[in-house]
Structures are given as structure tokens and as C-alpha cells.
Design a protein around this motif. Structure first.
Motif, PDB file in Angstrom:
ATOM      1  N   PHE A  43       0.831  -1.201   0.000  1.00  0.00           N
ATOM      2  CA  PHE A  43       0.000   0.000   0.000  1.00  0.00           C
ATOM      3  C   PHE A  43       0.868   1.256   0.000  1.00  0.00           C
ATOM      4  N   ALA A  44       0.372   2.301  -0.633  1.00  0.00           N
ATOM      5  CA  ALA A  44       1.022   3.604  -0.495  1.00  0.00           C
ATOM      6  C   ALA A  44       0.926   4.041   0.962  1.00  0.00           C
ATOM      7  N   ILE A  45       2.021   4.555   1.498  1.00  0.00           N
ATOM      8  CA  ILE A  45       2.058   4.983   2.901  1.00  0.00           C
ATOM      9  C   ILE A  45       2.192   6.498   2.939  1.00  0.00           C
ATOM     10  N   PHE A  46       1.230   7.135   3.614  1.00  0.00           N
ATOM     11  CA  PHE A  46       1.233   8.580   3.809  1.00  0.00           C
ATOM     12  C   PHE A  46       1.482   8.880   5.283  1.00  0.00           C
ATOM     13  N   VAL A  47       2.187   9.959   5.535  1.00  0.00           N
ATOM     14  CA  VAL A  47       2.409  10.436   6.901  1.00  0.00           C
ATOM     15  C   VAL A  47       1.852  11.849   6.986  1.00  0.00           C
ATOM     16  N   GLY A  48       0.984  12.072   7.972  1.00  0.00           N
ATOM     17  CA  GLY A  48       0.384  13.386   8.149  1.00  0.00           C
ATOM     18  C   GLY A  48       1.234  14.255   9.054  1.00  0.00           C
ATOM     19  N   LEU A  49       1.624  15.419   8.571  1.00  0.00           N
ATOM     20  CA  LEU A  49       2.485  16.331   9.319  1.00  0.00           C
ATOM     21  C   LEU A  49       2.035  17.771   9.099  1.00  0.00           C
ATOM     22  N   ASN A  50       2.773  18.694   9.716  1.00  0.00           N
ATOM     23  CA  ASN A  50       2.509  20.114   9.509  1.00  0.00           C
ATOM     24  C   ASN A  50       3.425  20.713   8.445  1.00  0.00           C
ATOM     25  N   SER A  51       4.584  20.084   8.216  1.00  0.00           N
ATOM     26  CA  SER A  51       5.496  20.522   7.160  1.00  0.00           C
ATOM     27  C   SER A  51       6.369  19.345   6.747  1.00  0.00           C
ATOM     28  N   SER A  52       7.024  19.468   5.619  1.00  0.00           N
ATOM     29  CA  SER A  52       7.736  18.343   5.016  1.00  0.00           C
ATOM     30  C   SER A  52       8.984  17.942   5.800  1.00  0.00           C
ATOM     31  N   LYS A  53       9.289  16.633   5.736  1.00  0.00           N
ATOM     32  CA  LYS A  53      10.486  16.081   6.365  1.00  0.00           C
ATOM     33  C   LYS A  53      11.294  15.332   5.303  1.00  0.00           C
ATOM     34  N   GLN A  54      12.541  15.716   5.137  1.00  0.00           N
ATOM     35  CA  GLN A  54      13.395  15.109   4.121  1.00  0.00           C
ATOM     36  C   GLN A  54      13.566  13.617   4.340  1.00  0.00           C
ATOM     37  N   GLU A  55      13.597  13.186   5.581  1.00  0.00           N
ATOM     38  CA  GLU A  55      13.778  11.770   5.884  1.00  0.00           C
ATOM     39  C   GLU A  55      12.675  10.909   5.264  1.00  0.00           C
ATOM     40  N   LEU A  56      11.452  11.416   5.248  1.00  0.00           N
ATOM     41  CA  LEU A  56      10.342  10.682   4.652  1.00  0.00           C
ATOM     42  C   LEU A  56      10.483  10.608   3.132  1.00  0.00           C
ATOM     43  N   ILE A  57      10.926  11.693   2.532  1.00  0.00           N
ATOM     44  CA  ILE A  57      11.128  11.719   1.088  1.00  0.00           C
ATOM     45  C   ILE A  57      12.174  10.681   0.701  1.00  0.00           C
ATOM     46  N   GLU A  58      13.256  10.617   1.468  1.00  0.00           N
ATOM     47  CA  GLU A  58      14.326   9.665   1.180  1.00  0.00           C
ATOM     48  C   GLU A  58      13.855   8.229   1.363  1.00  0.00           C
ATOM     49  N   ALA A  59      12.913   7.998   2.278  1.00  0.00           N
ATOM     50  CA  ALA A  59      12.388   6.655   2.519  1.00  0.00           C
ATOM     51  C   ALA A  59      11.321   6.258   1.505  1.00  0.00           C
ATOM     52  N   GLY A  60      10.917   7.207   0.656  1.00  0.00           N
ATOM     53  CA  GLY A  60       9.909   6.918  -0.358  1.00  0.00           C
ATOM     54  C   GLY A  60       8.484   7.009   0.149  1.00  0.00           C
ATOM     55  N   TYR A  61       8.292   7.661   1.293  1.00  0.00           N
ATOM     56  CA  TYR A  61       6.954   7.809   1.838  1.00  0.00           C
ATOM     57  C   TYR A  61       6.329   9.104   1.335  1.00  0.00           C
ATOM     58  N   HIS A  62       5.000   9.109   1.290  1.00  0.00           N
ATOM     59  CA  HIS A  62       4.264  10.294   0.877  1.00  0.00           C
ATOM     60  C   HIS A  62       3.896  11.117   2.115  1.00  0.00           C
ATOM     61  N   GLN A  63       3.612  12.397   1.905  1.00  0.00           N
ATOM     62  CA  GLN A  63       3.248  13.272   3.014  1.00  0.00           C
ATOM     63  C   GLN A  63       1.954  14.021   2.690  1.00  0.00           C
ATOM     64  N   VAL A  64       1.148  14.242   3.711  1.00  0.00           N
ATOM     65  CA  VAL A  64      -0.005  15.130   3.615  1.00  0.00           C
ATOM     66  C   VAL A  64       0.082  16.100   4.781  1.00  0.00           C
ATOM     67  N   PHE A  65      -0.361  17.320   4.558  1.00  0.00           N
ATOM     68  CA  PHE A  65      -0.088  18.376   5.523  1.00  0.00           C
ATOM     69  C   PHE A  65      -1.366  19.025   6.049  1.00  0.00           C
ATOM     70  N   ALA A  66      -1.257  19.526   7.253  1.00  0.00           N
ATOM     71  CA  ALA A  66      -2.335  20.303   7.867  1.00  0.00           C
ATOM     72  C   ALA A  66      -1.709  21.405   8.701  1.00  0.00           C
ATOM     73  N   GLU A  67      -2.353  22.546   8.738  1.00  0.00           N
ATOM     74  CA  GLU A  67      -1.894  23.605   9.638  1.00  0.00           C
ATOM     75  C   GLU A  67      -2.055  23.140  11.081  1.00  0.00           C
ATOM     76  N   VAL A  68      -1.228  23.692  11.955  1.00  0.00           N
ATOM     77  CA  VAL A  68      -1.291  23.333  13.370  1.00  0.00           C
ATOM     78  C   VAL A  68      -2.664  23.678  13.926  1.00  0.00           C
ATOM     79  N   GLY A  69      -3.285  22.739  14.603  1.00  0.00           N
ATOM     80  CA  GLY A  69      -4.616  22.943  15.180  1.00  0.00           C
ATOM     81  C   GLY A  69      -4.941  21.816  16.127  1.00  0.00           C
ATOM     82  N   GLY A  70      -6.213  21.616  16.413  1.00  0.00           N
ATOM     83  CA  GLY A  70      -6.630  20.509  17.252  1.00  0.00           C
ATOM     84  C   GLY A  70      -6.467  19.182  16.523  1.00  0.00           C
ATOM     85  N   TRP A  71      -6.501  18.082  17.288  1.00  0.00           N
ATOM     86  CA  TRP A  71      -6.292  16.756  16.711  1.00  0.00           C
ATOM     87  C   TRP A  71      -7.300  16.459  15.608  1.00  0.00           C
TER      88      TRP A  71
END
Length: 212
Positions: A43-71
Motif C-alpha cells: 500500500f502507499a504509505i502517507f504520513v500526516g504532518l505540519n510541514s515536510s520532512k526530508q527523511e520521509l522523502i528519502e524513505a519513499g513515503y508520501h506526506q499530507v499536511f495540515a496547519e497546526v490545530g486541534g487533533w
């Protein structure tokens, strides 16, 4: 258990590891456990964060972002930001660290069952309860060759955030309800049924951070 064919299509399923930048040190351990114990995850693996992390890019993982807020707000934005083709999400919290290789065949069988029956939620953990009823239920499930059970809506943690397969729209509807992460796990949308497995989970992990 269902027999899988080569034509079984899981292209509408992805993994989302829900996180934020302030728990980056924790999610890094979860990512490393995936690389160790599920390196060829289909499966494609996404990690939800507030801003990008180079380590995830190097591992081949995808990222989705949200502004800082409640859970709820952050997770809702992350789920809504996933590519449209993903109708189902295998949701992990950021501190679910894998302990040993996953049983991928069993995972695919479980997901295939949930998709074919159009379940909105399938928990990858057995229901727990008082010792004697739980023990009796385990025996009966084995005798009846039962693999899945409906979760009664009065069950504590009806919407548990243990690893589970969520229908995306249902998860978004749940996140639209008010309350904290602790409230979320007890909330119910009355017309929607939830299910859980009746056997040992194919994903062995530890919940590193507990409440308090």
C-alpha cells in the motif's frame, strides 16, 4: 477466510500514519519499524504532518499536511488531502511501533472481506472485556470458525483508534463530531456498524505513548 485471487484490487486502499511535527521524534520510530518489519508494504504509505520532512522523502513515503490545530482538525485535513482514488484508509497513530514482521497475507484477506461487504470500519484488534465472557466468546468463535464480529454500539471504545481499516467518508464524518481524541473513541454514528476481528491480530505493535 476469504480466498484471494490475483485479480483482487487494493488500489483504493492506503496507509495513513497520523502525526504532527511536535511528535516527529515518535513517528520516526514508527517509520523505522515499518522499514524493518513491513519493507515491501503493498500500500502507499502517507504520513500526516505540519510541514515536510526530508527523511520521509528519502524513505519513499508520501506526506499530507495540515496547519497546526486541534487533533480532529489536523487529521480531518490530512485525510481530506489524500488523493481521491483512496476510498479506504488503514489508519495508524504516530506511536504505533511494529514489533515483528506483519502477516501480510492475513491483512489482505481482512481488507478484502471488509471491501467486499462494504464495512465502514474494521478493527485489527480483538474485542476485550471481562475475563470469563471474553474466554467463552473466544471458544465459541473458534468452534464456529468465526473470523469477524459486529461491535455492539454500547461497547466502550466503539470507535477505537487501534489500527483499523476506515472507509474514508465515514472517518471524515466521525472527525466532524465535536470533542477530543478521547471523546472520539467513544462516539457513534448510529446507522453505521463497526466490526472487529476475532483472532490474533496480523499486526503486532506497541502503543508507545499512553494517555497521561
Amino acid at each position: 477466510m476469504v480466498e484471494l485471487s490475483m485479480s483482487t484490487n487494493f488500489s483504493n486502499v492506503c496507509i495513513l500514519i497520523s502525526s504532527s511535527n511536535n511528535t516527529w521524534d515518535v513517528v520516526r520510530q514508527t517509520i523505522r519499524s515499518f522499514l524493518t518489519y513491513w519493507p515491501n508494504c503493498p500500500f502507499a504509505i502517507f504520513v500526516g504532518l505540519n510541514s515536510s520532512k526530508q527523511e520521509l522523502i528519502e524513505a519513499g513515503y508520501h506526506q499530507v499536511f495540515a496547519e497546526v490545530g486541534g487533533w480532529r482538525q489536523e487529521l480531518h485535513t490530512q485525510v481530506a488531502s489524500l488523493p481521491a482514488e483512496y476510498s479506504h484508509i488503514l489508519l495508524f497513530l504516530d506511536d504505533f511501533v511494529l514489533l515483528r514482521p506483519v502477516n501480510e497475507e492475513k491483512i489482505l484477506q481482512m481488507i478484502d472481506e471488509a471491501l467486499s461487504k462494504q464495512w465502514a470500519y474494521l478493527r485489527f484488534k480483538r474485542l476485550l472485556g471481562a475475563w470469563l465472557p471474553f474466554f467463552v466468546r473466544q471458544i465459541m468463535d473458534r468452534i464456529s470458525n468465526k473470523f469477524f464480529c459486529e461491535i455492539p454500539q454500547n461497547t466502550p471504545y466503539f470507535s477505537s483508534l487501534q489500527v483499523a481499516l476506515w472507509e474514508r467518508t465515514h472517518l471524515l464524518n466521525m472527525l466532524n463530531l465535536p470533542g477530543s481524541i478521547w471523546d472520539f473513541e467513544r462516539q457513534v454514528i448510529p446507522q453505521v456498524k463497526h466490526y472487529a476481528i476475532c483472532f490474533k491480530s496480523p499486526i503486532d505493535y506497541i502503543h508507545v505513548v499512553e494517555r497521561g
